[in-house]
Design a protein around this motif. Structure first.
Motif, short mmCIF file in Angstrom:
data_model
loop_
_atom_site.label_atom_id
_atom_site.label_comp_id
_atom_site.label_asym_id
_atom_site.label_seq_id
_atom_site.Cartn_x
_atom_site.Cartn_y
_atom_site.Cartn_z
N ILE A 65 -1.99 -8.63 11.41
CA ILE A 65 -2.45 -7.54 10.53
C ILE A 65 -1.43 -6.42 10.45
O ILE A 65 -1.10 -5.95 9.35
N PHE A 66 -0.89 -6.00 11.60
CA PHE A 66 0.02 -4.86 11.59
C PHE A 66 1.41 -5.22 11.07
O PHE A 66 2.12 -4.35 10.57
N ILE A 67 1.78 -6.49 11.15
CA ILE A 67 3.02 -6.92 10.51
C ILE A 67 2.86 -6.83 8.99
O ILE A 67 3.74 -6.34 8.27
N ILE A 68 1.71 -7.30 8.51
CA ILE A 68 1.43 -7.26 7.07
C ILE A 68 1.35 -5.81 6.58
O ILE A 68 1.91 -5.46 5.53
N LEU A 69 0.67 -4.95 7.35
CA LEU A 69 0.55 -3.54 6.96
C LEU A 69 1.91 -2.87 6.90
O LEU A 69 2.19 -2.08 5.98
N SER A 70 2.77 -3.16 7.87
CA SER A 70 4.12 -2.58 7.88
C SER A 70 4.90 -3.02 6.65
O SER A 70 5.60 -2.22 6.02
N ALA A 71 4.77 -4.30 6.30
CA ALA A 71 5.48 -4.81 5.12
C ALA A 71 4.97 -4.15 3.85
O ALA A 71 5.75 -3.78 2.97
N LEU A 72 3.65 -3.97 3.76
CA LEU A 72 3.06 -3.33 2.57
C LEU A 72 3.48 -1.87 2.47
O LEU A 72 3.75 -1.36 1.38
N ILE A 73 3.54 -1.20 3.65
CA ILE A 73 3.94 0.20 3.65
C ILE A 73 5.40 0.34 3.21
O ILE A 73 5.75 1.23 2.43
N LEU A 74 6.26 -0.55 3.70
CA LEU A 74 7.67 -0.50 3.30
C LEU A 74 7.84 -0.83 1.82
O LEU A 74 8.76 -0.34 1.17
N LEU A 75 6.93 -1.64 1.28
CA LEU A 75 6.96 -1.94 -0.15
C LEU A 75 6.77 -0.66 -0.96
O LEU A 75 7.31 -0.53 -2.06
N ALA A 76 6.04 0.28 -0.38
CA ALA A 76 5.80 1.55 -1.05
C ALA A 76 7.08 2.36 -1.21
O ALA A 76 7.13 3.34 -1.96
N GLY A 77 8.15 1.96 -0.49
CA GLY A 77 9.42 2.64 -0.62
C GLY A 77 10.08 2.41 -1.96
O GLY A 77 10.99 3.14 -2.34
N LYS A 78 9.64 1.40 -2.68
CA LYS A 78 10.19 1.15 -4.01
C LYS A 78 9.62 2.17 -4.98
O LYS A 78 8.42 2.31 -5.12
N LYS A 79 10.50 2.85 -5.69
CA LYS A 79 10.09 3.98 -6.51
C LYS A 79 9.10 3.57 -7.61
O LYS A 79 8.13 4.27 -7.88
N LYS A 80 9.33 2.42 -8.26
CA LYS A 80 8.43 1.99 -9.32
C LYS A 80 7.02 1.78 -8.79
O LYS A 80 6.04 2.10 -9.45
#
Length: 341
Positions: free
Chosen positions: A178-193
């Motif tokens: 779960i926390f690996i997935i959450l970290s990946a999703l959070i880092l996805l938020a780094g994309k400006k679009k």
């Protein structure tokens, strides 16, 4: 001067107060049902409350206060990457952490409401919008990394050395994923679009519309870039996130010993982290009822007495959930009065 902002602030406070009392009532009903159901087991435990060693209770309170200090230090460490003038003091960051916790507890948003407050708090120090988002997202990644740093060794310890119920092992395994997935999703938020699309949707929500009225084109440092360029700050932030979790666990440990149960630190951390994994689900504010039920279940499955587990859980939630709520409300109201003044 227009009265619209004042009316909006008043409506927001009214909603928060209503939410506070509604969830308080739900918890009281839950606690009463729990106590009545297990009355034979916990009757003597409540009588033993009179014999709880005061210094253990004081120690538990101190550990809980340390969680807010360590949380503030995390933000302070990450903020040193930016040249802010003025720079927020540790006391200001500690107050912000308490108010953010208050919003997370009263508004079931998976932490979004508390982070929205942190966002607006940092805007007072003229931190560019994109940099503010970067800092908040990085803080969350550090938090998830700290959790992984605890649950991975706990999981392998249960597999190789410590005999624990399958429920605990399955929960820890699920937590790692779960926390690996959450970290990946959070880092996805780094994309400006991605951020722009999310913020456009948030602005359509009445509660966030005024709070998110900013120019997103400012700034520009993104999370992955921050992680690469500031590894020492990130590592320090993860260490203090670990200290937040350990101080929280130490609160529970002190309460058990104060009740006369000499439980091992390993069992406390194991049950506490298993509960944290379950509580990540944003079902109710602060995982209300879900958190209490899970903590009692994990402690009893690991051999702690049912009565003591219930009493310790209720005391812990009093210190970590209920007492910070009025404190957060008071601090938030003071902040609003200061703005009006």
């Amino acid at each position: 001067m227009s009265t619209t902002p004042k009316n909006e602030t008043g409506n927001q406070e009214e909603k928060i107060n209503t939410s506070y009392w509604v969830w308080t009532a739900i918890f009281i009903v839950f606690a009463l049902v729990l106590v009545i159901h297990y009355l034979p087991e916990i009757k003597k435990e409540f009588l033993l409350l009179k014999e709880v060693k005061v210094y253990w209770l004081i120690l538990a309170i101190c550990f809980q206060l340390l969680t807010y200090l360590f949380a503030a230090i995390v933000y302070q460490i990450l903020l040193t990457a930016y040249k802010l003038d003025p720079f927020p003091t540790l006391w200001e960051l500690s107050k912000a952490a308490i108010i953010a916790l208050f919003f997370n507890q009263t508004v079931p948003s998976g932490g979004l409401s508390g982070n929205t407050y942190i966002f607006n708090f940092l805007q007072k120090f003229k931190l560019p919008v994109s940099d503010t988002i970067t800092l908040i997202v990085t803080e969350m990644v550090c938090y998830y990394s700290a959790i992984e740093a605890l649950i991975i060794p706990l999981f392998f310890s249960c597999l190789l050395f410590f005999k624990s119920p399958h429920l605990v092992k399955v929960t820890l395994a699920a937590g790692i994923l779960i926390f690996i997935i959450l970290s990946a999703l959070i880092l996805l938020a780094g994309k400006k679009k991605f951020l722009v699309s999310i913020f456009d949707r948030l602005k359509k929500i009445k509660f966030f519309k005024k709070k998110l009225s900013f120019d997103f084109s400012q700034g520009g440092q993104q999370e992955i870039k921050f992680l690469k360029e500031e590894p020492q700050k990130v590592i320090k932030a993860i260490v203090f996130q670990l200290l937040v979790l350990l101080a929280d666990s130490a609160t529970v440990f002190a309460l058990f010993w104060g009740m006369g149960i000499e439980i091992s630190p390993f069992v406390v951390i194991l049950a506490f982290m298993s509960t944290r994994i379950i509580a990540i689900l944003p079902i109710t504010p602060g995982a209300l009822v879900v958190y209490e039920s899970s903590m009692v279940l994990f402690f009893t499955s690991l051999g702690a007495p049912v009565g003591t587990s219930i009493v310790v859980t209720l005391l812990y939630r009093l210190l970590s959930f209920w007492l910070p709520m009025p404190a957060g409300l008071i601090l938030y109201r003071r902040e609003i009065r200061t703005k009006k003044g």
